[in-house]
Each structure stands twice: as C-alpha cells, then as structure tokens.
Design a protein around this motif. Structure first.
Motif, PDB file in Angstrom:
ATOM      1  N   CYS A 165     -23.428 -16.456 -36.162  1.00 56.14           N
ATOM      2  CA  CYS A 165     -24.548 -17.192 -36.743  1.00 56.14           C
ATOM      3  C   CYS A 165     -24.717 -18.533 -36.032  1.00 56.14           C
ATOM      4  O   CYS A 165     -23.766 -19.307 -35.940  1.00 56.14           O
TER       5      CYS A 165
ATOM      6  N   HIS B 273     -22.474 -22.422 -43.370  1.00 53.25           N
ATOM      7  CA  HIS B 273     -21.265 -21.728 -43.811  1.00 53.25           C
ATOM      8  C   HIS B 273     -20.041 -22.588 -43.536  1.00 53.25           C
ATOM      9  O   HIS B 273     -20.083 -23.487 -42.705  1.00 53.25           O
TER      10      HIS B 273
ATOM     11  N   CYS C 167     -28.212 -13.413 -38.863  1.00 48.31           N
ATOM     12  CA  CYS C 167     -27.052 -13.582 -39.736  1.00 48.31           C
ATOM     13  C   CYS C 167     -27.253 -12.796 -41.032  1.00 48.31           C
ATOM     14  O   CYS C 167     -28.286 -12.938 -41.679  1.00 48.31           O
TER      15      CYS C 167
ATOM     16  N   CYS D  59     -27.338 -15.723 -44.084  1.00 49.94           N
ATOM     17  CA  CYS D  59     -28.403 -16.712 -44.245  1.00 49.94           C
ATOM     18  C   CYS D  59     -29.661 -16.359 -43.465  1.00 49.94           C
ATOM     19  O   CYS D  59     -30.647 -17.079 -43.525  1.00 49.94           O
TER      20      CYS D  59
HETATM   21 ZN   LIG Z   1     -25.635 -17.694 -41.209  1.00 45.28          ZN
END
Ligand SMILES: [Zn+2]
Length: 59
Positions: free
Chosen positions: A8, A15, A26, A29
């Motif tokens: 990500c 995170h 990701c 998210c």
């Molecule tokens: Zn993410």
C-alpha cells in the motif's frame, strides 16, 4: 526475477504497518499499491552493515 508482491503506497498514513497485496489497490483502504520488490524493508539495517564494512576496511 520480479516479485508480484505490492505494498500500500499510503500505509504510513493509513496503517500502522505495511499492507501487502497482490492487486493494484490496497485491500484495506483502497489506495494504490506500489511494487515492494526493489527496496529491503529495513534500510537502516543495511546502512549499519555498510558502516561496519567501512570500519573494518579502515583498520
Ligand atoms: Zn492501504
């Protein structure tokens, strides 16, 4: 050799730890992911090793 493992790109903001994924987004998210292959996870460790080698060479 190329790895398909991606991480990500926004994990530092979103995170507490890197979120790895095989897709281009990701799973947590929905941000874009980037290829995680080239860089080792902890660069400070490699740097320490480099300093160690330098020290050894100078003696
Ligand atoms: Zn993410």
């Amino acid at each position: 050799m190329k790895s398909d493992i991606r991480v990500c790109s926004a994990w530092r903001d979103r995170h507490e730890r890197p979120v790895y994924s095989l897709s281009s987004t990701c799973p947590v998210c929905d941000a874009d992911t980037e290829n995680s292959a080239p860089a080792p996870f902890d660069p400070t460790d490699a740097y320490g090793e480099y300093r160690r080698a330098l020290k050894r060479r100078s003696r």
